[in-house]
Design a protein around this motif. Structure first.
Motif, PDB file in Angstrom:
ATOM      1  N   ILE A   6       0.623  -1.470   0.215  1.00 43.39           N
ATOM      2  CA  ILE A   6      -0.001  -0.045   0.255  1.00 43.39           C
ATOM      3  C   ILE A   6       1.118   1.063  -0.098  1.00 43.39           C
ATOM      4  N   GLY A   7       1.716   0.982   0.855  1.00 42.24           N
ATOM      5  CA  GLY A   7       2.955   2.411   0.856  1.00 42.24           C
ATOM      6  C   GLY A   7       3.151   2.962  -0.762  1.00 42.24           C
ATOM      7  N   GLU A   8       3.708   1.291  -1.670  1.00 42.43           N
ATOM      8  CA  GLU A   8       4.593   1.605  -2.960  1.00 42.43           C
ATOM      9  C   GLU A   8       3.280   2.091  -3.277  1.00 42.43           C
ATOM     10  N   VAL A   9       2.101   1.922  -3.657  1.00 43.93           N
ATOM     11  CA  VAL A   9       0.542   2.665  -4.470  1.00 43.93           C
ATOM     12  C   VAL A   9       0.935   3.931  -3.870  1.00 43.93           C
ATOM     13  N   GLY A  10       1.500   4.277  -2.656  1.00 41.50           N
ATOM     14  CA  GLY A  10       1.057   6.245  -1.907  1.00 41.50           C
ATOM     15  C   GLY A  10       2.281   6.625  -2.901  1.00 41.50           C
TER      16      GLY A  10
END
Length: 123
Positions: free
Chosen positions: A39-43
């Motif tokens: 999810i951090g990589e999506v952000g």
């Protein structure tokens, strides 16, 4: 959901199990925590696609965001399959629940709530 997806998830889980160096309990927790990383990589991809960091500018494309979202889905399915060998059934049941819940709150073109068999509109 396509059975090919679950076959792939089963292969990924088997491969991760073979490569695992932690106890089964730790592996389970780490696979769930993997979701946070993804999810951090999506952000980061969204920030990069919109150029929100003036020092870096545009560093990602919206296609990168799409790929990162897929990675979130993969991580979630692997985590679910790690928790239960019956992940496909659990997922299908939850999908049905979400579909029914969303159908109960849909509105027709006139703005009125649509009636459903599960939750009829009160008189």
């Amino acid at each position: 959901m396509d059975s090919r997806i679950w076959e792939s998830v089963d292969h990924l889980v088997a491969w991760l199990d073979e490569q695992g160096t932690q106890s089964p309990q730790e592996e389970r927790l780490l696979r769930i925590l993997k979701l946070s990383e993804e999810i951090g990589e999506v952000g980061a991809a969204v920030i990069g696609a919109t150029g929100q960091n003036p020092r870096k500018g545009v560093t990602h494309s919206w296609e990168d965001v799409q790929h990162e979202l897929c990675d979130v889905v993969f991580a979630a399915l692997v985590a679910l399959r790690t928790l239960t060998p019956d992940a496909a059934r659990v997922f299908a049941e939850r999908l049905t629940y979400v579909e029914q819940r969303s159908a109960a709150s849909r509105r027709d073109p006139d703005g009125r709530r649509q009636e459903t068999a599960a939750t009829p509109e009160p008189d």
